[in-house]
Design a protein around this motif. Structure first.
Motif, PDB file in Angstrom:
ATOM      1  N   ARG A 125      36.726  29.216  51.113  1.00  0.00           N
ATOM      2  CA  ARG A 125      37.170  30.549  51.166  1.00  0.00           C
ATOM      3  C   ARG A 125      36.599  31.240  49.832  1.00  0.00           C
ATOM      4  N   THR A 126      36.390  32.650  49.808  1.00  0.00           N
ATOM      5  CA  THR A 126      36.171  33.370  48.636  1.00  0.00           C
ATOM      6  C   THR A 126      37.419  33.685  47.737  1.00  0.00           C
ATOM      7  N   ARG A 127      37.197  32.907  46.553  1.00  0.00           N
ATOM      8  CA  ARG A 127      38.153  33.134  45.679  1.00  0.00           C
ATOM      9  C   ARG A 127      39.202  34.447  45.453  1.00  0.00           C
ATOM     10  N   PRO A 128      40.170  34.475  45.645  1.00  0.00           N
ATOM     11  CA  PRO A 128      41.115  35.651  45.875  1.00  0.00           C
ATOM     12  C   PRO A 128      41.132  36.170  44.367  1.00  0.00           C
ATOM     13  N   LEU A 129      40.925  37.601  44.178  1.00  0.00           N
ATOM     14  CA  LEU A 129      41.268  38.218  42.916  1.00  0.00           C
ATOM     15  C   LEU A 129      42.356  38.364  42.459  1.00  0.00           C
ATOM     16  N   ALA A 164      39.809  41.250  29.014  1.00  0.00           N
ATOM     17  CA  ALA A 164      40.621  41.114  30.064  1.00  0.00           C
ATOM     18  C   ALA A 164      40.062  40.481  31.262  1.00  0.00           C
ATOM     19  N   GLY A 165      38.607  40.305  31.358  1.00  0.00           N
ATOM     20  CA  GLY A 165      37.859  39.873  32.451  1.00  0.00           C
ATOM     21  C   GLY A 165      38.108  38.391  32.480  1.00  0.00           C
ATOM     22  N   GLY A 166      38.294  37.607  31.186  1.00  0.00           N
ATOM     23  CA  GLY A 166      38.460  36.129  31.014  1.00  0.00           C
ATOM     24  C   GLY A 166      39.895  36.043  31.634  1.00  0.00           C
ATOM     25  N   ASN A 167      41.062  36.729  31.260  1.00  0.00           N
ATOM     26  CA  ASN A 167      42.160  36.516  31.640  1.00  0.00           C
ATOM     27  C   ASN A 167      42.387  36.931  33.211  1.00  0.00           C
ATOM     28  N   VAL A 168      41.524  37.951  33.493  1.00  0.00           N
ATOM     29  CA  VAL A 168      41.871  38.302  34.943  1.00  0.00           C
ATOM     30  C   VAL A 168      41.492  37.224  35.649  1.00  0.00           C
ATOM     31  N   GLU A 169      40.270  36.371  35.381  1.00  0.00           N
ATOM     32  CA  GLU A 169      40.126  35.438  36.118  1.00  0.00           C
ATOM     33  C   GLU A 169      40.933  33.913  36.115  1.00  0.00           C
ATOM     34  N   ASP A 170      41.553  33.843  34.682  1.00  0.00           N
ATOM     35  CA  ASP A 170      42.201  32.511  34.553  1.00  0.00           C
ATOM     36  C   ASP A 170      43.817  32.624  35.175  1.00  0.00           C
ATOM     37  N   LYS A 192      37.371  45.462  34.830  1.00  0.00           N
ATOM     38  CA  LYS A 192      36.816  44.201  34.936  1.00  0.00           C
ATOM     39  C   LYS A 192      36.856  43.670  36.391  1.00  0.00           C
ATOM     40  N   VAL A 193      37.608  43.958  37.237  1.00  0.00           N
ATOM     41  CA  VAL A 193      37.578  43.595  38.590  1.00  0.00           C
ATOM     42  C   VAL A 193      36.342  43.964  39.302  1.00  0.00           C
ATOM     43  N   ALA A 194      35.856  45.283  39.056  1.00  0.00           N
ATOM     44  CA  ALA A 194      34.683  46.012  39.704  1.00  0.00           C
ATOM     45  C   ALA A 194      33.359  45.039  39.403  1.00  0.00           C
ATOM     46  N   GLY A 195      33.401  44.492  38.129  1.00  0.00           N
ATOM     47  CA  GLY A 195      32.363  43.711  37.506  1.00  0.00           C
ATOM     48  C   GLY A 195      32.379  42.241  38.052  1.00  0.00           C
ATOM     49  N   MET A 196      33.292  41.804  38.608  1.00  0.00           N
ATOM     50  CA  MET A 196      33.747  40.250  39.067  1.00  0.00           C
ATOM     51  C   MET A 196      32.748  40.130  40.483  1.00  0.00           C
ATOM     52  N   LYS A 197      32.046  39.011  40.531  1.00  0.00           N
ATOM     53  CA  LYS A 197      31.204  38.629  41.802  1.00  0.00           C
ATOM     54  C   LYS A 197      31.982  37.628  42.517  1.00  0.00           C
ATOM     55  N   PRO A 198      32.090  37.915  43.839  1.00  0.00           N
ATOM     56  CA  PRO A 198      32.953  36.936  44.785  1.00  0.00           C
ATOM     57  C   PRO A 198      32.334  35.439  44.420  1.00  0.00           C
TER      58      PRO A 198
END
Length: 295
Positions: free
Chosen positions: A223-227, A287-293, A126-132
């Motif tokens: 800033r770029t949003r931290p993962l 998990a992508g949505g929860n990763v971001e939230d 999921k993190v690999a597919g997330m854009k800054p």
């Protein structure tokens, strides 16, 4: 059959709320000489833990102890009243024995069957597919009219402190000193967002109108949003994977069993639910949505 299977899953998910047991089964309280141990709290967590998930850990332990203490007090009263014998009591014991076996099987086959490595694979994908994503830290001063907003802007141009003026003039009591913290696109009203993201660090906007009034905005930082780290979202991902594992386990057990619904009304209700598609397995863990939230 699908609706019936969902009932089992609901029961299983009650036991899915994480609760960390102590390494030593210490005594946490005594009632009329009876020890209440950490293991009693752990078992209670599997029963009512889902209802306490949003409370701080210390509050959860206190509330679990209260639950166990009430159980003990009522159990003692029931024994004194002679309610610990007879067919009704034996049937109740039989039901709770099945429930205890179900919980033990759930722990072995579901809760402990999702290793951290599997959750880490979901996280990495999921993190690999997330854009800054750009975030800004901004302050604002909210007033009722454009004339007031222009007056505020003039005071700021003359060097007055933004936070001090915000405390005096702003109608937004939730933002201390006008501070809105960091936010990304899509979190604010569009006129406010467009004006804020167009500013450079340290710049102050002209009056901006929204449905709430007139705003003067200052951008403190970009800033770029931290993962999020894996540790921040691991429990959420494991919970989702466990839910998926539970559905798979229940389906396999159900498909291998010989089941006959004797009650005609319940049988019809289950058939109707199956036609409506109730009890369908959910999608893959998102998990992508929860990763971001959870950053």
């Amino acid at each position: 059959m699908k609706a019936w299977r969902s009932l089992l899953l609901v029961a299983a998910f009650v036991a899915c709320v994480p609760f960390t047991a102590s390494a030593d089964d210490v005594v946490v309280a005594q009632i009329n000489g009876v020890d209440i141990k950490q293991s009693d709290l752990d078992f209670a967590a599997s029963e009512v833990g889902a209802q306490l998930a949003n409370f701080p850990p210390a509050d959860r332990r206190r509330m679990l102890l209260q639950f166990v203490m009430e159980n003990e007090l009522m159990a003692e009263a029931a024994a004194k009243a002679g309610l610990d014998s007879g067919q009704s009591f034996e049937d109740r014991l039989k039901y709770h024995r099945r429930r205890a076996l179900r919980d033990a099987y759930f722990d072995k086959s579901v809760r402990n069957a999702v290793p951290d490595e599997e959750a880490k694979k979901v996280y990495d994908a999921k993190v690999a597919g997330m854009k800054p994503e750009e975030e800004i830290h901004a302050r604002h001063i909210l007033v009722a009219t454009e004339a007031e907003a222009k007056e505020v802007k003039e005071r700021l141009k003359k060097g007055e402190d933004f936070a001090t003026v915000a405390k005096e003039k702003s109608k937004d009591p939730s933002a201390e000193g006008g501070d809105l913290g960091f936010f990304s696109r899509g979190q604010m009203l569009k006129p406010f967002e467009d004006a804020a993201f167009a500013l450079k660090e340290g710049e102050i906007s002209d009056p901006v109108q929204t449905q709430f009034g007139w705003h003067i905005i200052k951008v403190e930082e970009k800033r770029t949003r931290p993962l999020p780290t894996f540790d921040q979202v691991k429990d959420t991902i494991i919970s989702q994977l466990s839910a998926q594992k539970a559905k798979q386990t229940i389906k396999e057990l159900h498909d291998a069993a010989k089941i006959e619904i004797v009650d005609p009304e319940i049988k019809k209700s289950m058939q109707d639910a199956a036609v409506r598609g109730e009890g369908q397995p959910e999608d893959e863990p998102d998990a992508g949505g929860n990763v971001e939230d959870n950053h």
